[in-house]
Enzyme design. Structure first.
Site, PDB file in Angstrom:
ATOM      1  N   ASP A 116       0.850  -1.178   0.000  1.00 24.23           N
ATOM      2  CA  ASP A 116       0.000   0.000   0.000  1.00 24.23           C
ATOM      3  C   ASP A 116       0.899   1.246   0.000  1.00 24.23           C
ATOM      4  O   ASP A 116       1.811   1.345  -0.814  1.00 24.23           O
ATOM      5  CB  ASP A 116      -0.962  -0.067   1.193  1.00 24.23           C
ATOM      6  N   HIS A 311      -7.104  -6.261  -1.798  1.00 25.71           N
ATOM      7  CA  HIS A 311      -5.953  -5.421  -1.490  1.00 25.71           C
ATOM      8  C   HIS A 311      -5.202  -5.888  -0.244  1.00 25.71           C
ATOM      9  O   HIS A 311      -3.987  -5.722  -0.146  1.00 25.71           O
ATOM     10  CB  HIS A 311      -6.433  -3.981  -1.291  1.00 25.71           C
TER      11      HIS A 311
END
Length: 341
Positions: A116, A311
């Site tokens: 991220d 994610h």
């Protein structure tokens, strides 16, 4: 032999602090091998999760080898400082923070990995401090070259509509919602770890960001135990979501640094070993973004996709993530690793 994942306050790691300046202090975990370490790995987390949960499985996997592993709480998270000055949250400044931490722990180049925002930072850290890095990997975040012209927030969102949630995170609204009550904070933590409302509603979407009306109704996390959720509620309560959201308020400041970096070496290519791991069902950073990445690398480059993963690949598909990290570390160390076993 498999090793159990780490837990909060795990005795297998040391809790350490690094002072960068009078106003900036970093908390980090240090996992030491039984004997002399063959290499050092620094793992950098991203938004919404601090070092402990996101890197539990990664740290466990890597530390089964004779490797020293550093896992910091990044700026604004956990026991690390959360300054008000947005200038401290730029990519360039936080790369300087990490460079200082690396030098504090070791005098040898490290293997660097992130996810991220941490995935974005590791590419820039490798550009700014190549002498400190021997190999780099990113989970879910491809490398984007610095832009030679400043791109406004609106221009950015027009080109990347899947990042609409960043508007809320940068505005201050998200932190007001989450920090307004202990119930909302707990709902947020449960939600980002797979919890939903009884009707299946989410705590967060890439179109909106934090969904205020859903937070009080979010059920238990599917991707973490109640013990882990309690720990994260405790850690987020230290600063609230204000520090983490500050990362999203620096587009203009980052833009100034990016223009300078772009002009320094317009045709830059990475010469060290690198790996990119994408998640098939990542809504914000779809796997197709990995296409064409090889043109930015002269050294060995590997690209992988974790099928079925969102994610949050480290907690949703830890075995696959660990497999790719393990393979990468072994390929980088080669005979060094064999000689130490």
């Amino acid at each position: 032999m498999p090793v159990d994942a780490l837990v909060p306050n795990d005795p297998r790691v040391e809790e350490k602090f690094f002072t960068f300046s009078d106003d900036i202090k970093y908390h980090y975990k240090l996992a030491k091998p039984a004997g002399k370490p063959t290499a050092t790995v620094l793992l950098v987390h991203g938004l919404l999760v601090s070092s402990d949960l996101e890197n539990f499985k990664k740290l466990t996997n890597v530390s089964t080898a004779p490797i020293l592993v550093i896992v910091p709480d990044m700026l604004g998270y956990g026991q690390t400082s959360a300054p008000e000055d947005l200038g401290e949250y730029t990519m360039k400044k936080m790369c300087a923070h990490m460079a200082g931490l690396i030098k504090e722990v070791t005098d040898q180049p490290i293997i660097l990995g992130g996810h991220d925002w941490g995935g974005a930072l590791v590419w820039r850290l490798t550009r700014y401090y190549p002498e400190l890095i021997r190999a780099v990997f990113s989970i879910c975040v491809p490398y984007w070259p610095p832009s030679p012209v400043k791109v406004s927030f609106e221009q950015f969102l027009a080109k990347a509509p899947n990042f609409q949630y960043q508007r809320q995170l940068a505005s201050g609204e998200a932190e007001k919602i989450v920090d307004s009550s202990p119930e909302n904070l707990r709902g947020f933590v449960n939600g980002i770890l797979g919890g939903t409302t009884p009707e299946g509603g989410a705590a967060f979407s890439i179109e909106v960001g934090v969904i205020r009306e859903n937070l009080p109704k979010i059920g238990s996390a599917r991707l973490a135990s109640p013990e882990i959720v309690d720990y994260y509620v405790q850690e987020f309560a230290r600063h609230g979501l204000h520090g983490p959201c500050n990362w999203y308020k620096t587009r203009d400041l980052n833009g100034d640094d990016e223009v300078v970096l772009a002009k320094e070496d317009p045709g830059f290519k990475f010469k060290l070993p690198a790996m990119l791991v994408m998640a098939e069902k990542d809504g914000a950073l779809p796997a197709r973004l990995a296409e064409g990445q090889e043109k930015f690398f002269e050294g060995p480059f590997t690209s992988e996709i974790i099928l079925g993963s969102s994610h949050w690949a480290m907690v949703q598909c830890p075995e696959e993530v660990n497999k790719y990290i393990g393979q990468f570390v072994k390929s980088v160390l080669g005979d060094e690793l064999k000689a130490s076993l």
